[in-house]
Design a protein around this motif. Sequence first.
Motif, PDB file in Angstrom:
ATOM      1  N   ARG A   1       0.834  -1.205   0.000  1.00  7.45           N
ATOM      2  CA  ARG A   1       0.000   0.000   0.000  1.00  7.45           C
ATOM      3  C   ARG A   1       0.866   1.250   0.000  1.00  7.45           C
ATOM      4  NH1 ARG A   1      -0.904   3.375   3.660  1.00  7.45           N
ATOM      5  NH2 ARG A   1      -0.253   2.027   5.373  1.00  7.45           N
ATOM      6  N   ARG A   2       1.861   1.281   0.860  1.00  5.41           N
ATOM      7  CA  ARG A   2       2.749   2.447   0.929  1.00  5.41           C
ATOM      8  C   ARG A   2       3.473   2.664  -0.399  1.00  5.41           C
ATOM      9  NH1 ARG A   2       5.504   1.761   6.977  1.00  5.41           N
ATOM     10  NH2 ARG A   2       3.757   2.720   8.101  1.00  5.41           N
ATOM     11  N   TRP A   3       3.940   1.576  -1.006  1.00 12.24           N
ATOM     12  CA  TRP A   3       4.661   1.699  -2.267  1.00 12.24           C
ATOM     13  C   TRP A   3       3.747   2.223  -3.365  1.00 12.24           C
ATOM     14  CZ3 TRP A   3       4.666  -0.068  -7.274  1.00 12.24           C
ATOM     15  CH2 TRP A   3       5.829   0.204  -8.008  1.00 12.24           C
ATOM     16  N   ARG A   4       2.541   1.714  -3.441  1.00 14.14           N
ATOM     17  CA  ARG A   4       1.584   2.194  -4.461  1.00 14.14           C
ATOM     18  C   ARG A   4       1.274   3.672  -4.272  1.00 14.14           C
ATOM     19  NH1 ARG A   4      -1.239  -2.802  -3.557  1.00 14.14           N
ATOM     20  NH2 ARG A   4      -2.592  -1.657  -2.139  1.00 14.14           N
ATOM     21  N   ASP A   5       1.127   4.111  -3.005  1.00 19.70           N
ATOM     22  CA  ASP A   5       0.759   5.497  -2.724  1.00 19.70           C
ATOM     23  C   ASP A   5       1.897   6.491  -2.942  1.00 19.70           C
ATOM     24  OD1 ASP A   5      -1.738   4.570  -2.034  1.00 19.70           O
ATOM     25  OD2 ASP A   5      -1.427   4.752   0.142  1.00 19.70           O
ATOM     26  N   MET A   6       3.128   6.026  -2.905  1.00 18.73           N
ATOM     27  CA  MET A   6       4.297   6.902  -3.001  1.00 18.73           C
ATOM     28  C   MET A   6       4.443   7.428  -4.432  1.00 18.73           C
ATOM     29  SD  MET A   6       8.237   5.810  -2.155  1.00 18.73           S
ATOM     30  CE  MET A   6       8.131   4.436  -3.313  1.00 18.73           C
ATOM     31  N   PRO A   7       4.533   8.751  -4.606  1.00 23.09           N
ATOM     32  CA  PRO A   7       4.787   9.297  -5.951  1.00 23.09           C
ATOM     33  C   PRO A   7       6.166   8.852  -6.447  1.00 23.09           C
ATOM     34  CG  PRO A   7       4.075  11.031  -4.442  1.00 23.09           C
ATOM     35  CD  PRO A   7       4.351   9.812  -3.615  1.00 23.09           C
ATOM     36  N   LYS A   8       6.253   8.572  -7.750  1.00 18.64           N
ATOM     37  CA  LYS A   8       7.474   8.040  -8.318  1.00 18.64           C
ATOM     38  C   LYS A   8       7.792   8.715  -9.657  1.00 18.64           C
ATOM     39  CE  LYS A   8       5.326   3.909  -7.442  1.00 18.64           C
ATOM     40  NZ  LYS A   8       4.451   4.431  -6.460  1.00 18.64           N
ATOM     41  N   VAL A   9       9.098   8.815  -9.946  1.00 20.12           N
ATOM     42  CA  VAL A   9       9.582   9.259 -11.245  1.00 20.12           C
ATOM     43  C   VAL A   9      10.547   8.192 -11.734  1.00 20.12           C
ATOM     44  CG1 VAL A   9      10.893  11.007 -12.522  1.00 20.12           C
ATOM     45  CG2 VAL A   9       9.361  11.716 -10.678  1.00 20.12           C
ATOM     46  N   VAL A  10      10.356   7.743 -12.973  1.00 23.69           N
ATOM     47  CA  VAL A  10      11.238   6.761 -13.582  1.00 23.69           C
ATOM     48  C   VAL A  10      12.060   7.470 -14.647  1.00 23.69           C
ATOM     49  CG1 VAL A  10      11.367   4.639 -14.946  1.00 23.69           C
ATOM     50  CG2 VAL A  10       9.635   4.878 -13.152  1.00 23.69           C
ATOM     51  N   PHE A  11      13.382   7.300 -14.574  1.00 26.11           N
ATOM     52  CA  PHE A  11      14.298   7.889 -15.545  1.00 26.11           C
ATOM     53  C   PHE A  11      14.767   6.792 -16.490  1.00 26.11           C
ATOM     54  CE2 PHE A  11      14.403  10.670 -11.930  1.00 26.11           C
ATOM     55  CZ  PHE A  11      14.507  11.939 -12.474  1.00 26.11           C
ATOM     56  N   SER A  12      14.367   6.895 -17.753  1.00 23.77           N
ATOM     57  CA  SER A  12      14.759   5.879 -18.727  1.00 23.77           C
ATOM     58  C   SER A  12      14.489   6.369 -20.138  1.00 23.77           C
ATOM     59  CB  SER A  12      13.967   4.591 -18.494  1.00 23.77           C
ATOM     60  OG  SER A  12      14.258   3.655 -19.510  1.00 23.77           O
ATOM     61  N   SER A  13      15.405   6.028 -21.035  1.00 25.75           N
ATOM     62  CA  SER A  13      15.170   6.328 -22.455  1.00 25.75           C
ATOM     63  C   SER A  13      14.605   5.113 -23.176  1.00 25.75           C
ATOM     64  CB  SER A  13      16.479   6.780 -23.118  1.00 25.75           C
ATOM     65  OG  SER A  13      17.453   5.764 -23.000  1.00 25.75           O
ATOM     66  N   THR A  14      14.495   3.975 -22.472  1.00 26.63           N
ATOM     67  CA  THR A  14      14.023   2.754 -23.117  1.00 26.63           C
ATOM     68  C   THR A  14      12.766   2.162 -22.484  1.00 26.63           C
ATOM     69  OG1 THR A  14      15.478   1.386 -21.747  1.00 26.63           O
ATOM     70  CG2 THR A  14      16.354   2.131 -23.876  1.00 26.63           C
ATOM     71  N   ALA A  15      12.358   2.650 -21.327  1.00 32.66           N
ATOM     72  CA  ALA A  15      11.172   2.085 -20.654  1.00 32.66           C
ATOM     73  C   ALA A  15       9.916   2.410 -21.447  1.00 32.66           C
ATOM     74  CB  ALA A  15      11.037   2.628 -19.242  1.00 32.66           C
ATOM     75  N   GLY A  16       8.973   1.507 -21.353  1.00 32.19           N
ATOM     76  CA  GLY A  16       7.666   1.762 -21.961  1.00 32.19           C
ATOM     77  C   GLY A  16       6.864   2.681 -21.058  1.00 32.19           C
ATOM     78  N   ALA A  17       5.584   2.597 -21.144  1.00 29.17           N
ATOM     79  CA  ALA A  17       4.711   3.459 -20.343  1.00 29.17           C
ATOM     80  C   ALA A  17       4.792   3.073 -18.867  1.00 29.17           C
ATOM     81  CB  ALA A  17       3.273   3.327 -20.839  1.00 29.17           C
ATOM     82  N   VAL A  18       4.578   4.056 -18.018  1.00 24.97           N
ATOM     83  CA  VAL A  18       4.470   3.832 -16.578  1.00 24.97           C
ATOM     84  C   VAL A  18       3.033   4.132 -16.184  1.00 24.97           C
ATOM     85  CG1 VAL A  18       6.895   4.309 -16.118  1.00 24.97           C
ATOM     86  CG2 VAL A  18       5.245   6.175 -16.048  1.00 24.97           C
ATOM     87  N   ASP A  19       2.644   3.674 -15.004  1.00 33.35           N
ATOM     88  CA  ASP A  19       1.254   3.882 -14.604  1.00 33.35           C
ATOM     89  C   ASP A  19       1.183   4.308 -13.147  1.00 33.35           C
ATOM     90  OD1 ASP A  19       2.010   1.496 -13.466  1.00 33.35           O
ATOM     91  OD2 ASP A  19       0.554   0.282 -14.527  1.00 33.35           O
ATOM     92  N   ARG A  20      -0.043   4.329 -12.640  1.00 37.26           N
ATOM     93  CA  ARG A  20      -0.340   4.779 -11.287  1.00 37.26           C
ATOM     94  C   ARG A  20       0.185   6.197 -11.101  1.00 37.26           C
ATOM     95  NH1 ARG A  20      -0.073  -0.518 -11.366  1.00 37.26           N
ATOM     96  NH2 ARG A  20       2.101  -0.979 -11.141  1.00 37.26           N
ATOM     97  N   ASN A  21       0.724   6.488  -9.957  1.00 36.98           N
ATOM     98  CA  ASN A  21       1.199   7.849  -9.685  1.00 36.98           C
ATOM     99  C   ASN A  21       2.694   7.955 -10.005  1.00 36.98           C
ATOM    100  OD1 ASN A  21       1.888   6.148  -7.609  1.00 36.98           O
ATOM    101  ND2 ASN A  21       1.546   7.633  -5.992  1.00 36.98           N
ATOM    102  N   THR A  22       3.033   7.581 -11.245  1.00 34.95           N
ATOM    103  CA  THR A  22       4.412   7.533 -11.705  1.00 34.95           C
ATOM    104  C   THR A  22       4.536   8.344 -12.985  1.00 34.95           C
ATOM    105  OG1 THR A  22       4.628   5.323 -10.775  1.00 34.95           O
ATOM    106  CG2 THR A  22       6.297   5.986 -12.370  1.00 34.95           C
ATOM    107  N   ARG A  23       5.643   9.067 -13.089  1.00 32.59           N
ATOM    108  CA  ARG A  23       5.925   9.880 -14.272  1.00 32.59           C
ATOM    109  C   ARG A  23       7.227   9.387 -14.897  1.00 32.59           C
ATOM    110  NH1 ARG A  23       8.773  14.792 -14.951  1.00 32.59           N
ATOM    111  NH2 ARG A  23       9.153  14.955 -12.714  1.00 32.59           N
TER     112      ARG A  23
END
Length: 187
Positions: free
Chosen positions: A78-100
Amino acid sequence: MRKLAFAMNVSLDGYIAAPGDDLGWSVPSDELFQFWSDRVAATGLALYGRRLWETMSSHWPTADQQPGVTPAHIEYARRWRDMPKVVFSSTAGAVDRNTRLVTGDAVPEMARLKTEDGGPMEIGGATLAAVAMRAGLIDEYAMVTHPVLVGGGTPFFTALDDWVALNLVETRTFPDGVLLTRYETRR
């Protein structure tokens, strides 16, 4: 200004993963698992590299729905899902939930994020942490050292051009001889 911390489990010889990305040596005790869960709860923004993001996002979004799951794992998920996240990648596909997803240069974006209001930031992933270390962006290093020598793999620290002076701010022991050492960067 937000503080940026790099915190991970590390072997006594300095690796966050053994060869082949083996993490079997770092299975946490209940007390250590709670420590990590509390850090997630206190994190205002998590910064991930692609590989660690793929590992975490393949497990934690539904970990609380698995058979035999413990209350501690339910809380962490639950804590992990609720935590805002930023993913740094030039090769990753789409991210979801509260992630940019950030596909450009990580250094200016991390520096900008540090100037925003909000809780502390935590960086995850050796490659992304190495970029932040070389740019002088990390304010805290938290090493949870396990009494095992793995002989190689992914190092916690990267090669640096200059020394980084640190102040020891906390030590704590956990079951099985695991030791937390937390340092702040001297500015």
